[in-house]
Design an enzyme around this catalytic site. Structure first.
Site, PDB file in Angstrom:
ATOM      1  N   ALA A  63      -1.031  -4.825   9.465  1.00 18.08           N
ATOM      2  CA  ALA A  63       0.289  -5.164   9.983  1.00 18.08           C
ATOM      3  C   ALA A  63       1.162  -5.499   8.782  1.00 18.08           C
ATOM      4  CB  ALA A  63       0.172  -6.349  10.927  1.00 18.08           C
ATOM      5  N   GLY A 108      -4.749  -4.631  10.739  1.00 19.95           N
ATOM      6  CA  GLY A 108      -4.290  -3.789  11.843  1.00 19.95           C
ATOM      7  C   GLY A 108      -4.654  -2.320  11.661  1.00 19.95           C
ATOM      8  N   GLU A 111      -8.124  -2.095  12.897  1.00 17.39           N
ATOM      9  CA  GLU A 111      -8.033  -2.273  14.357  1.00 17.39           C
ATOM     10  C   GLU A 111      -7.533  -0.998  15.039  1.00 17.39           C
ATOM     11  OE1 GLU A 111      -5.807  -5.861  13.583  1.00 17.39           O
ATOM     12  OE2 GLU A 111      -7.170  -7.012  14.853  1.00 17.39           O
ATOM     13  N   GLU A 131      -7.391 -10.701   7.080  1.00 17.29           N
ATOM     14  CA  GLU A 131      -6.395 -11.658   7.597  1.00 17.29           C
ATOM     15  C   GLU A 131      -6.666 -13.093   7.148  1.00 17.29           C
ATOM     16  OE1 GLU A 131      -7.838  -9.269   9.358  1.00 17.29           O
ATOM     17  OE2 GLU A 131      -6.387  -8.255  10.637  1.00 17.29           O
TER      18      GLU A 131
HETATM   19  N1  DAK Z   1       2.160  -5.168   4.677  1.00 15.68           N
HETATM   20  C1  DAK Z   1       3.271  -4.923   3.955  1.00 15.68           C
HETATM   21  N2  DAK Z   1       3.270  -4.334   2.740  1.00 15.68           N
HETATM   22  C2  DAK Z   1       2.074  -3.972   2.233  1.00 15.68           C
HETATM   23  C3  DAK Z   1       0.867  -4.201   2.914  1.00 15.68           C
HETATM   24  C4  DAK Z   1       0.938  -4.814   4.211  1.00 15.68           C
HETATM   25  N3  DAK Z   1      -0.149  -5.040   4.979  1.00 15.68           N
HETATM   26  N4  DAK Z   1      -0.144  -3.760   2.146  1.00 15.68           N
HETATM   27  C5  DAK Z   1       0.410  -3.265   1.030  1.00 15.68           C
HETATM   28  N5  DAK Z   1       1.753  -3.395   1.076  1.00 15.68           N
HETATM   29  C6  DAK Z   1       2.730  -2.990   0.052  1.00 15.68           C
HETATM   30  C7  DAK Z   1       2.669  -3.915  -1.140  1.00 15.68           C
HETATM   31  O1  DAK Z   1       3.420  -5.092  -0.895  1.00 15.68           O
HETATM   32  C8  DAK Z   1       3.278  -3.046  -2.223  1.00 15.68           C
HETATM   33  O2  DAK Z   1       4.675  -3.028  -2.059  1.00 15.68           O
HETATM   34  P1  DAK Z   1       5.668  -3.100  -3.356  1.00 15.68           P
HETATM   35  O3  DAK Z   1       5.308  -4.341  -4.057  1.00 15.68           O
HETATM   36  O4  DAK Z   1       5.331  -1.840  -4.138  1.00 15.68           O
HETATM   37  O5  DAK Z   1       7.030  -3.083  -2.735  1.00 15.68           O
HETATM   38  C9  DAK Z   1       2.762  -1.651  -1.858  1.00 15.68           C
HETATM   39  O6  DAK Z   1       2.366  -1.720  -0.480  1.00 15.68           O
HETATM   40  C10 DAK Z   1       1.535  -1.241  -2.665  1.00 15.68           C
HETATM   41  O7  DAK Z   1       0.577  -2.274  -2.566  1.00 15.68           O
HETATM   42  P2  DAK Z   1      -0.057  -2.997  -3.846  1.00 15.68           P
HETATM   43  O8  DAK Z   1       0.865  -2.963  -5.006  1.00 15.68           O
HETATM   44  O9  DAK Z   1      -0.551  -4.332  -3.391  1.00 15.68           O
HETATM   45  O10 DAK Z   1      -1.282  -2.024  -4.170  1.00 15.68           O
HETATM   46  P3  DAK Z   1      -2.685  -2.404  -4.795  1.00 15.68           P
HETATM   47  O11 DAK Z   1      -3.363  -1.127  -5.090  1.00 15.68           O
HETATM   48  O12 DAK Z   1      -2.545  -3.388  -5.909  1.00 15.68           O
HETATM   49  O13 DAK Z   1      -3.489  -3.133  -3.622  1.00 15.68           O
HETATM   50  C11 DAK Z   1      -4.234  -3.444  -1.359  1.00 15.68           C
HETATM   51  C12 DAK Z   1      -3.787  -2.432  -2.445  1.00 15.68           C
HETATM   52  C13 DAK Z   1      -4.399  -2.675  -0.041  1.00 15.68           C
HETATM   53  C14 DAK Z   1      -5.578  -4.042  -1.759  1.00 15.68           C
HETATM   54  C15 DAK Z   1      -3.176  -4.565  -1.236  1.00 15.68           C
HETATM   55  O14 DAK Z   1      -1.910  -3.947  -1.046  1.00 15.68           O
HETATM   56  C16 DAK Z   1      -3.417  -5.497  -0.105  1.00 15.68           C
HETATM   57  O15 DAK Z   1      -4.294  -6.380  -0.179  1.00 15.68           O
HETATM   58  N6  DAK Z   1      -2.654  -5.345   0.986  1.00 15.68           N
HETATM   59  C17 DAK Z   1      -2.677  -6.225   2.112  1.00 15.68           C
HETATM   60  C18 DAK Z   1      -3.850  -5.911   2.979  1.00 15.68           C
HETATM   61  C19 DAK Z   1      -3.957  -6.884   4.127  1.00 15.68           C
HETATM   62  O16 DAK Z   1      -4.053  -8.093   3.949  1.00 15.68           O
HETATM   63  N7  DAK Z   1      -3.933  -6.327   5.341  1.00 15.68           N
HETATM   64  C20 DAK Z   1      -4.022  -7.109   6.535  1.00 15.68           C
HETATM   65  C21 DAK Z   1      -2.641  -7.456   6.973  1.00 15.68           C
HETATM   66  S1  DAK Z   1      -2.671  -8.690   8.224  1.00 15.68           S
HETATM   67  C22 DAK Z   1      -0.836 -11.170  14.568  1.00 15.68           C
HETATM   68  C23 DAK Z   1      -0.474  -9.831  14.603  1.00 15.68           C
HETATM   69  C24 DAK Z   1      -1.142  -8.946  13.783  1.00 15.68           C
HETATM   70  C25 DAK Z   1      -2.160  -9.345  12.976  1.00 15.68           C
HETATM   71  C26 DAK Z   1      -2.526 -10.665  12.972  1.00 15.68           C
HETATM   72  C27 DAK Z   1      -1.894 -11.576  13.772  1.00 15.68           C
HETATM   73  N8  DAK Z   1      -0.091 -12.091  15.347  1.00 15.68           N
HETATM   74  C28 DAK Z   1       1.298 -11.774  15.523  1.00 15.68           C
HETATM   75  C29 DAK Z   1      -0.561 -13.413  15.484  1.00 15.68           C
HETATM   76  C30 DAK Z   1      -2.731  -8.397  12.040  1.00 15.68           C
HETATM   77  C31 DAK Z   1      -2.695  -8.772  10.758  1.00 15.68           C
HETATM   78  C32 DAK Z   1      -2.874  -7.876   9.645  1.00 15.68           C
HETATM   79  O17 DAK Z   1      -3.082  -6.685   9.742  1.00 15.68           O
END
Ligand code: DAK
Length: 257
Positions: A63, A108, A111, A131
């Site tokens: 997400a 997400g 998921e 998360e």
């Molecule tokens: N959201 C937004 N932007 C994202 C992103 C994400 N999930 N993942 C990556 N990006 C963006 C980065 O911010 C970066 O943007 P710029 O800085 O270039 O503008 C670009 O994509 C490239 O990412 P990185 O520079 O970080 O690239 P790396 O190779 O260094 O790292 C990575 C890749 C996938 C390991 C890293 O980007 C990362 O850790 N990303 C986040 C992964 C993550 O945590 N995903 C889970 C998200 S939480 C709920 C509703 C939904 C959910 C929960 C609760 N409620 C409403 C209660 C679900 C939650 C999730 O899915």
């Protein structure tokens, strides 16, 4: 909508197209997916749906964290409801859905893959529910679907540590159906889709519904559901044709496509 590319056909493909944000899901993207799925449901010419991510880095990296960081509790709940609805719609679609995971499938993104019937992964794919590292927990069904697919023991560790795992591990754990070279991912996914598209659409629909019951029902109710579903399949023209073709040693010509 630029963030989504939908190519229709017998084998349709939906591509999440926000490569700069690693195809993260925001409200607009989820609403766009919901609209496309509504059209797919009512379009009898689409027999299989492939879902993938644009670019060579991510399927969907989760997400959208930037969008979620600004959300109030009420907005967060709306977002979560929308995400759940989209995942359930994938599961309830009357056609098979294949996720072609070309890179990160996190939060997400995992998921979303879990809501699909089959998952093919490129060797570059990386999976996880990170998360916990953001101070939240999976919000689009991961706490339920992940343990269902890979077991409580592994799911608990993954959700509590937020650690990622690679495609080979996903294969070993039974999360993905096949792992292929990155450049072979889409051709291999299409090959599998073509194989399934050659079956009776009616039988596939009933198979999907009965398989879903193994997730939504207690075993006894699920077994009863299978019995009534198979009874319906037995009355279909494709049952008559399938068995006749076997006896006549020829390929069946399905009526229900
Ligand atoms: N959201 C937004 N932007 C994202 C992103 C994400 N999930 N993942 C990556 N990006 C963006 C980065 O911010 C970066 O943007 P710029 O800085 O270039 O503008 C670009 O994509 C490239 O990412 P990185 O520079 O970080 O690239 P790396 O190779 O260094 O790292 C990575 C890749 C996938 C390991 C890293 O980007 C990362 O850790 N990303 C986040 C992964 C993550 O945590 N995903 C889970 C998200 S939480 C709920 C509703 C939904 C959910 C929960 C609760 N409620 C409403 C209660 C679900 C939650 C999730 O899915």
């Amino acid at each position: 909508m630029e963030d989504l590319i939908f190519e229709t056909g017998e084998i349709a493909t939906l591509t999440i197209n926000r490569p700069k944000a690693l195809n993260a899901l925001n409200r607009e993207v989820l609403e766009g997916i919901a609209r496309i799925l509504r059209d797919v449901r009512h379009d009898a010419s689409v027999r299989i749906l492939i879902v993938t991510g644009a670019g060579d880095r991510a399927f969907v990296a989760g997400a959208d964290i930037a969008a979620m960081s600004e959300m109030s509790v009420v907005e967060g709940q709306e977002f979560m409801r929308l995400g759940h609805r989209v995942m359930q719609t994938f599961e309830d679609l009357p056609i098979p859905v294949i996720a072609a995971v070309n890179g990160f499938a996190l939060g997400g993104g995992l998921e979303l893959a879990l809501a699909c019937d089959l998952i093919l992964a490129s060797e570059k794919a990386r999976f996880g529910q990170p998360e916990i590292n953001l101070g939240i927990i999976p919000g689009f069904g991961g706490t339920q679907r992940l343990p269902h697919r890979i077991g409580q023991v592994r799911a608990r560790e993954l959700i509590m540590t937020g650690e990622m795992f690679d495609a080979r591990t996903a294969l070993e754990w039974g999360l993905v159906n096949h792992v292929v070279a990155a450049e072979a991912l889409i051709p291999e996914t299409r090959k599998l889709a073509e194989k399934i598209a050659g079956k009776s659409g009616f039988a596939l629909r009933q198979a999907k519904a009965a398989l879903r019951a193994s997730f939504t029902m207690e075993e006894d109710a699920g077994l009863r559901f299978e019995q009534s579903t198979v009874a319906v399949v037995f009355g279909s023209a494709d049952k008559t044709e399938g068995m006749k073709a076997f006896i006549e040693k020829r390929q069946p010509k399905w009526q229900h496509r």
